[in-house]
Design an enzyme around this catalytic site. Structure first.
Site, PDB file in Angstrom:
ATOM      1  N   ASP A   1       0.769  -1.250   0.000  1.00 29.37           N
ATOM      2  CA  ASP A   1       0.000   0.000   0.000  1.00 29.37           C
ATOM      3  C   ASP A   1       0.803   1.305   0.000  1.00 29.37           C
ATOM      4  OD1 ASP A   1      -1.439  -2.158   0.868  1.00 29.37           O
ATOM      5  OD2 ASP A   1      -2.142  -1.248   2.715  1.00 29.37           O
TER       6      ASP A   1
ATOM      7  N   GLU B   1     -10.339  -2.411   4.245  1.00 26.90           N
ATOM      8  CA  GLU B   1      -8.998  -1.928   4.563  1.00 26.90           C
ATOM      9  C   GLU B   1      -8.821  -0.550   3.930  1.00 26.90           C
ATOM     10  OE1 GLU B   1      -6.344  -5.928   4.800  1.00 26.90           O
ATOM     11  OE2 GLU B   1      -6.747  -5.274   2.758  1.00 26.90           O
TER      12      GLU B   1
HETATM   13  C1  FRU Z   1      -3.849  -3.651   2.667  1.00 34.25           C
HETATM   14  C2  FRU Z   1      -3.248  -4.089   3.985  1.00 34.25           C
HETATM   15  C3  FRU Z   1      -3.602  -3.134   5.098  1.00 34.25           C
HETATM   16  C4  FRU Z   1      -2.480  -3.330   6.077  1.00 34.25           C
HETATM   17  C5  FRU Z   1      -1.307  -3.574   5.166  1.00 34.25           C
HETATM   18  C6  FRU Z   1      -0.294  -4.533   5.713  1.00 34.25           C
HETATM   19  O1  FRU Z   1      -3.169  -4.117   1.573  1.00 34.25           O
HETATM   20  O2  FRU Z   1      -3.654  -5.412   4.286  1.00 34.25           O
HETATM   21  O3  FRU Z   1      -4.875  -3.344   5.641  1.00 34.25           O
HETATM   22  O4  FRU Z   1      -2.300  -2.220   6.883  1.00 34.25           O
HETATM   23  O5  FRU Z   1      -1.824  -4.072   3.957  1.00 34.25           O
HETATM   24  O6  FRU Z   1       0.838  -4.571   4.916  1.00 34.25           O
END
Ligand code: FRU
Length: 512
Positions: A46, A228
């Site tokens: 992300d 998320e």
């Molecule tokens: C989304 C996610 C988020 C989390 C991160 C962990 O892709 O699953 O919810 O904070 O990636 O790397």
């Protein structure tokens, strides 16, 4: 004995050379994106902490430097002054005893509500999720909490707050991805937080103590997977109507499979977000399979709402795509707008205009042609931008569009199906797909074309981003052909298509 020592030295030296070779990243590797951001090496997911500050667009990102698969999360860091070229900076945040550093945001604390400011320098404050892996392994539900860190040197170095976490878990296994912003009318920081498959909103006066204000979405939109990376912001239509948009990423069950992004349009009063649309309606930000965890920059100049997403699919194959020594790239930065359509308010997105400076030389242009079957365009460069406009009032074809291909008959087809009233992107024969049974698919979007079909596409070594009708519909999709896609062909099936115009630009690499 001497021989053994000599051998050992030689062996160590060779091993070190090999390691060096493995870690070398010169951005000319197979599938390496040439105008998209990707880390030199290691795993990325992300985008985090997107903020414009002191002339720089910051891009932090979920990063694991030691492997090309997901692992202990750090925040990688890059900056850009033009949203096109990126400068890599040292890792901003490392995991610590409270956990991995999951996704979050960065705010500028102009009024020094945290007290972290010094000598009139307003602190940048990162608000992120701590994910405690030990606790996860031990089966503890309270494994996620929120922490903060601050920087007084334009994001170059960060100090974690000594009293972390600032928002303790309240028993929700998924309790993450704070996307904080300042809400002036109530003089409060607002934190939308993804929890399970709905949203919770917390507020604070100082970023250090948080109160729950509301919940949203238990019965609204899509719930195929965990929610998320939310993002909540105000946006004004060209006609001056102000709305609030909630972007909500979802780990599984998206429109064309796996992870994807939905959004809601409504209102926000400092505590509660209300959706204007029927709860059963789902609006999708992108119809491709590879735009996930996208959020927007805070404080972008001229009130622009700029978005960037992670170009992969968590649920289906993110850890398996055939790239080395890095894994994953971001989408191009896109400018969002909210527009009133016959169906209601919709988010539109287009590549930021800054990217136009990558266009090399004059466009190859063709106009006013009838296509009975195929029309080859001699544009051999791999990275290119295609702008094509069909006149449907003079078209009898049932399907029309264009194909990216190579001499091995591998192809990606992008088109409009007049009968099905559908846009589509077909990557069923796009080359390597053995890493996941979910990759070789056709992605579709319902769409009723008017008299003109206007499509813009940005094509890189292993991705295509398609924007139809000024960004009303977008597709973001990866591909991994066994030979570069250098062929571009327009096509018409079941009749003829009238090409009003096509323009093709070669695009420069941002890494040279
Ligand atoms: C989304 C996610 C988020 C989390 C991160 C962990 O892709 O699953 O919810 O904070 O990636 O790397």
């Amino acid at each position: 004995m001497k021989k053994i020592v000599q051998f050992a030295v030689l062996f160590i030296w060779l091993a070190a050379c090999q390691k060096k070779q493995e870690n070398r990243a010169d951005y000319s590797e197979q599938y390496r994106p040439q105008f998209h951001f990707s880390p030199q090496k290691g795993w990325m997911n992300d985008p985090n902490g997107l903020i414009y500050h002191a002339g720089e667009y910051h891009l932090f990102y979920q990063y694991y430097p030691d492997s090309t698969v997901w692992g202990p999360m750090h925040w990688g860091h890059a900056v850009s002054t033009d949203l096109t070229h990126w400068q890599h900076l040292p890792i901003a945040l490392y995991p610590d005893s409270l956990g991995y550093i999951f996704s979050g945001s960065v705010v500028l604390d102009s009024a020094n509500t945290t007290g972290f400011g010094k000598d009139n320098e307003a602190p940048l404050v990162a608000v992120f999720t701590y994910h405690n892996m030990e606790w996860e392994k031990a089966g503890r539900k309270d494994r996620e909490s929120q922490g903060i860190a601050y920087s007084l040197d334009k994001g170059r170095t960060w100090t974690k707050y000594t009293n972390n976490p600032v928002l303790k878990n309240q028993g929700d296994v998924d309790f993450r991805d704070p996307k904080v912003f300042w809400y002036a009318p109530t003089k409060r920081w607002i934190m939308p937080l993804a929890t399970g498959d709905f949203l919770q909103i917390f507020t604070s006066t100082n970023l250090k103590s948080w109160e729950k204000a509301s919940e949203f979405g238990k019965n609204e939109g899509a719930h195929g997977g965990v929610w998320e990376c939310p993002d909540l912001f105000a946006i004004t239509t060209p006609a001056g109507i102000k709305k609030w948009v909630l972007i909500q990423n979802m780990g599984r069950g998206a429109v064309n499979g796996g992870s994807g992004t939905q959004y809601f349009v409504g209102s926000f009063d400092g505590k509660i977000f209300k959706n204007d649309n029927p709860p059963t309606q789902t609006l999708w930000l992108d119809y491709g399979a590879d735009n996930y965890a996208g959020v927007t920059w805070l404080n972008a100049p001229n009130n622009r709402r700029l978005f960037i997403g992670w170009m992969s699919n968590w649920d289906d194959y993110a850890n398996k795509t055939p790239t080395h020594p890095w894994r994953s790239a971001m989408t191009v930065p896109r400018e969002l707008s909210l527009q009133k359509t016959a169906e209601g308010f919709r988010l539109f997105q287009m590549p930021v205009t800054e990217l136009e400076k990558l266009r090399q030389g004059e466009a190859l242009t063709l106009e006013n042609k009838n296509i009975d079957s195929t029309l080859k365009i001699s544009a051999e460069s791999v990275q290119k931008e295609v702008l094509v406009e069909f006149d449907l009032s003079k078209t009898t074809a049932t399907q029309l569009g264009f194909v990216l291909a190579n001499a091995k008959n591998e192809r990606v087809e992008i088109g409009y199906d007049h009968l099905k009233k559908q846009l589509y992107l077909d990557r069923t024969q796009a080359g390597k797909s053995g890493f996941s049974t979910k990759f070789a698919k056709r992605h579709t979007a319902p769409y009723v074309a008017g008299s003109r079909l206007v499509v813009r596409a940005l094509i890189d070594n292993s991705s295509v981003e398609v924007f139809v009708d000024n960004g009303r519909i977008a597709f973001t999709d990866l591909f991994f052909p066994n030979q570069d896609f250098t062929q571009l062909t327009l096509f018409a099936k079941g009749g003829s298509a009238h090409l009003a115009q096509v323009k093709v630009y070669e695009l420069r690499s941002i890494w040279q």
